[in-house]
Motif scaffolding. Structure first.
Motif, PDB file in Angstrom:
ATOM      1  N   ASP A 195       0.829  -1.145  -0.076  1.00 40.81           N
ATOM      2  CA  ASP A 195      -0.024  -0.045   0.110  1.00 40.81           C
ATOM      3  C   ASP A 195       0.838   1.376   0.045  1.00 40.81           C
ATOM      4  O   ASP A 195       0.792   2.302   0.831  1.00 40.81           O
ATOM      5  N   ASN A 209       1.893  -3.070   8.863  1.00 41.13           N
ATOM      6  CA  ASN A 209       0.483  -2.842   8.963  1.00 41.13           C
ATOM      7  C   ASN A 209      -0.142  -4.002   9.930  1.00 41.13           C
ATOM      8  O   ASN A 209      -0.263  -5.152   9.371  1.00 41.13           O
ATOM      9  N   GLU A 227      -3.168  -3.893  11.718  1.00 44.50           N
ATOM     10  CA  GLU A 227      -4.225  -4.231  11.703  1.00 44.50           C
ATOM     11  C   GLU A 227      -4.876  -5.504  11.089  1.00 44.50           C
ATOM     12  O   GLU A 227      -4.591  -5.883   9.943  1.00 44.50           O
ATOM     13  N   ASP A 248      -7.862  -6.184   9.668  1.00 40.88           N
ATOM     14  CA  ASP A 248      -9.295  -5.762   9.278  1.00 40.88           C
ATOM     15  C   ASP A 248      -9.885  -6.210   8.008  1.00 40.88           C
ATOM     16  O   ASP A 248     -10.872  -5.765   7.417  1.00 40.88           O
ATOM     17  N   GLY A 249      -9.092  -7.271   7.315  1.00 40.91           N
ATOM     18  CA  GLY A 249      -9.745  -7.997   6.383  1.00 40.91           C
ATOM     19  C   GLY A 249      -9.673  -7.407   4.962  1.00 40.91           C
ATOM     20  O   GLY A 249     -10.466  -7.634   4.134  1.00 40.91           O
ATOM     21  N   THR A 250      -8.782  -6.259   5.237  1.00 42.92           N
ATOM     22  CA  THR A 250      -8.753  -5.412   3.526  1.00 42.92           C
ATOM     23  C   THR A 250      -7.895  -6.150   2.944  1.00 42.92           C
ATOM     24  O   THR A 250      -6.703  -6.774   3.117  1.00 42.92           O
ATOM     25  N   PHE A 251      -7.941  -5.517   1.531  1.00 45.38           N
ATOM     26  CA  PHE A 251      -6.914  -5.884   0.628  1.00 45.38           C
ATOM     27  C   PHE A 251      -5.717  -5.047   0.599  1.00 45.38           C
ATOM     28  O   PHE A 251      -5.833  -3.829   0.640  1.00 45.38           O
ATOM     29  N   ARG A 252      -4.528  -5.660   0.541  1.00 50.27           N
ATOM     30  CA  ARG A 252      -3.400  -5.064   0.888  1.00 50.27           C
ATOM     31  C   ARG A 252      -2.661  -4.960  -0.486  1.00 50.27           C
ATOM     32  O   ARG A 252      -2.361  -6.173  -0.964  1.00 50.27           O
ATOM     33  N   LYS A 253      -2.342  -4.164  -1.152  1.00 49.36           N
ATOM     34  CA  LYS A 253      -1.554  -4.131  -2.630  1.00 49.36           C
ATOM     35  C   LYS A 253      -0.013  -4.167  -2.371  1.00 49.36           C
ATOM     36  O   LYS A 253       0.437  -3.500  -1.851  1.00 49.36           O
ATOM     37  N   ILE A 306      -5.288 -10.747   1.184  1.00 49.18           N
ATOM     38  CA  ILE A 306      -6.442 -10.061   2.116  1.00 49.18           C
ATOM     39  C   ILE A 306      -5.728 -10.087   3.331  1.00 49.18           C
ATOM     40  O   ILE A 306      -5.310 -11.268   3.930  1.00 49.18           O
ATOM     41  N   SER A 345      -8.927 -11.233   9.548  1.00 50.77           N
ATOM     42  CA  SER A 345      -9.831 -10.428   9.981  1.00 50.77           C
ATOM     43  C   SER A 345      -9.749 -10.501  11.660  1.00 50.77           C
ATOM     44  O   SER A 345     -10.762  -9.849  12.256  1.00 50.77           O
TER      45      SER A 345
END
Length: 312
Positions: free
Chosen positions: A58, A280, A282, A284-289, A308, A311
Motif C-alpha cells: 500500500d 500494518n 491491523e 481488518d480483512g482489507t486487501f493490501r496491494k 487479504i 480479519s
C-alpha cells in the motif's frame, strides 16, 4: 540444587509466557510472495541477490526478512482437469498434456494431486510423487470411475462447470496444509464457469492468501476467428486468475503443449520467494496491494498483486 532447578523453571516459564504472544503476533503478519523476474527480452533472470528486490505494501516500504530461490524448495502441484461437457473432446489430449507436464516439471522431491471437476469436484489422485499413479487416477475417472472422494462439501449443482469452486476448495482442502514448499495449481480448461458457489474474486483471494501460483492451459475447439462470447469470457477469467496470482495462462491453439510445459518448467525452477512482516498490524480483512521492483534496467517481476489481511 532443587531450589536452583525451581528457579530456572520459573525463568524459562516466564520467558515462554512473555515470548509466546509476541511470536504469535509476528507470525500472523508474515507475508510470503513468490515471483519470477524476466528481462526486456522475456528471458528469465535467476541469479539476483536479495538486495536487488524492493517491496512496498500500500505504498509503504517493507523490509525483506526472508529470501529463497525455488531450487531450494520442493513443489506441491495441484492439477485441476475440466471434465465438463465442453471438454469431452479433449479428454485424451488432457491426459497426454498431464503426462508431458509431469515429465517436464516433477522431480523426486515434488508431489502432486489431481482433481477432475464438472459439477462435482473429484479427488482422482491424492498427494503422490509417482507420475504414473497420478495419471492412472485421471484415466480411471475419464473411463467412468466416480468412486473418488469429493473435495469441499457435497453440492447439487444445476449446471456443469464449477471452475472457481475447484480452485477454492483445492487450496482450502489440500494446499493450505503444505509448508516449506512452493505451491502451484495448473488448470486444464476452456475457462467457462457456470455453477460455483464462489466467484472469481473468491478464487483469487484464496490463492493469494495461500501464496499459490495459478497456471492455466486453455483448450477450446473454436478457432480465434470463430470465438464466441463464452470463449472470450473463459479467456478473460483464466487470464485474470493467473495474472493476479503470479502465474500465466497459455492457449493451446497458439502454442504446442510441449513448448508450454518447457516454459512452465523453467518458470517453476526459477522462482524467488520473499518474506516480510507487514508494518500494518491491523486485522481488518482489507486487501493490501503489494508492489515489487527489481534493480536493473528492463527487469520485470511477476507476482501476485497483493493479499487479504486477516480479519481477527
Amino acid at each position: 540444587m532443587k531450589k536452583l532447578l525451581f528457579a530456572c523453571g520459573l525463568v524459562v516459564s516466564s520467558a515462554m509466557a512473555q515470548s509466546t504472544p509476541y511470536q504469535l503476533r509476528v507470525d500472523s503478519r508474515l507475508v510470503q510472495i513468490t515471483l519470477t523476474v524476466r528481462d526486456s527480452s522475456g528471458n528469465l533472470v535467476t541469479s539476483l541477490p536479495q538486495t536487488a528486490f524492493h517491496l512496498r505494501e500500500d505504498g509503504i516500504p517493507q523490509t525483506i526478512r526472508y529470501f529463497a530461490t525455488e531450487r531450494q524448495l520442493p513443489l506441491s502441484i495441484g492439477l485441476l482437469i475440466d471434465a465438463s461437457g465442453s471438454q469431452d473432446k479433449f479428454v485424451k489430449e488432457h491426459e497426454k498434456e498431464i503426462e508431458s507436464f509431469l515429465a517436464n516439471v516433477m522431480e523426486p522431491r515434488d508431489h502432486a494431486f489431481a482433481v477432475c471437476f464438472g459439477n462435482h469436484l473429484r479427488l482422482c489422485s491424492d498427494w503422490s510423487a509417482d507420475p504414473h499413479a497420478i495419471l492412472d487416477g485421471v484415466h480411471r475417472f475419464h473411463k467412468g470411475d466416480r468412486n473418488s472422494p469429493e473435495i469441499g462439501p457435497h453440492e447439487d449443482r444445476a449446471l456443469g462447470t464449477a471452475l472457481n469452486d475447484a480452485v477454492w476448495f483445492s487450496i482450502a482442502d489440500k494446499m493450505k496444509e503444505e509448508t516449506g514448499r512452493r505451491k502451484v495449481l495448473v488448470i486444464f480448461s476452456d475457462g467457462e464457469e457456470n455453477s460455483s458457489e464462489h466467484d472469481e474474486s473468491d478464487a483469487i483471494a484464496q490463492a493469494q492468501s495461500a501464496d499459490t501460483l495459478v497456471y492455466a492451459l486453455r483448450t477450446t475447439e473454436n478457432k480465434p476467428s470463430k470465438e464466441t462470447a463464452r470463449d472470450r469470457y473463459g479467456m478473460r477469467l483464466l487470464n485474470h486468475l493467473t495474472e493476479s496470482t503470479g502465474g500465466r495462462s497459455f492457449d493451446v491453439r497458439e502454442q504446442k503443449p510441449a513448448a508450454i510445459f518447457t516454459s512452465m518448467a523453467a518458470d517453476l525452477r526459477s522462482l524467488y520467494e520473499l518474506g516480510y512482516y507487514s508494518t500494518n498490524t491491523e486485522h481488518d480483512g482489507t486487501f493490501r496491494k503489494v508492489v515489487i521492483t527489481v534493480d536493473g534496467e528492463g527487469l520485470k517481476p511477476r507476482a501476485r498483486s497483493g493479499y487479504i489481511a486477516p480479519s481477527h
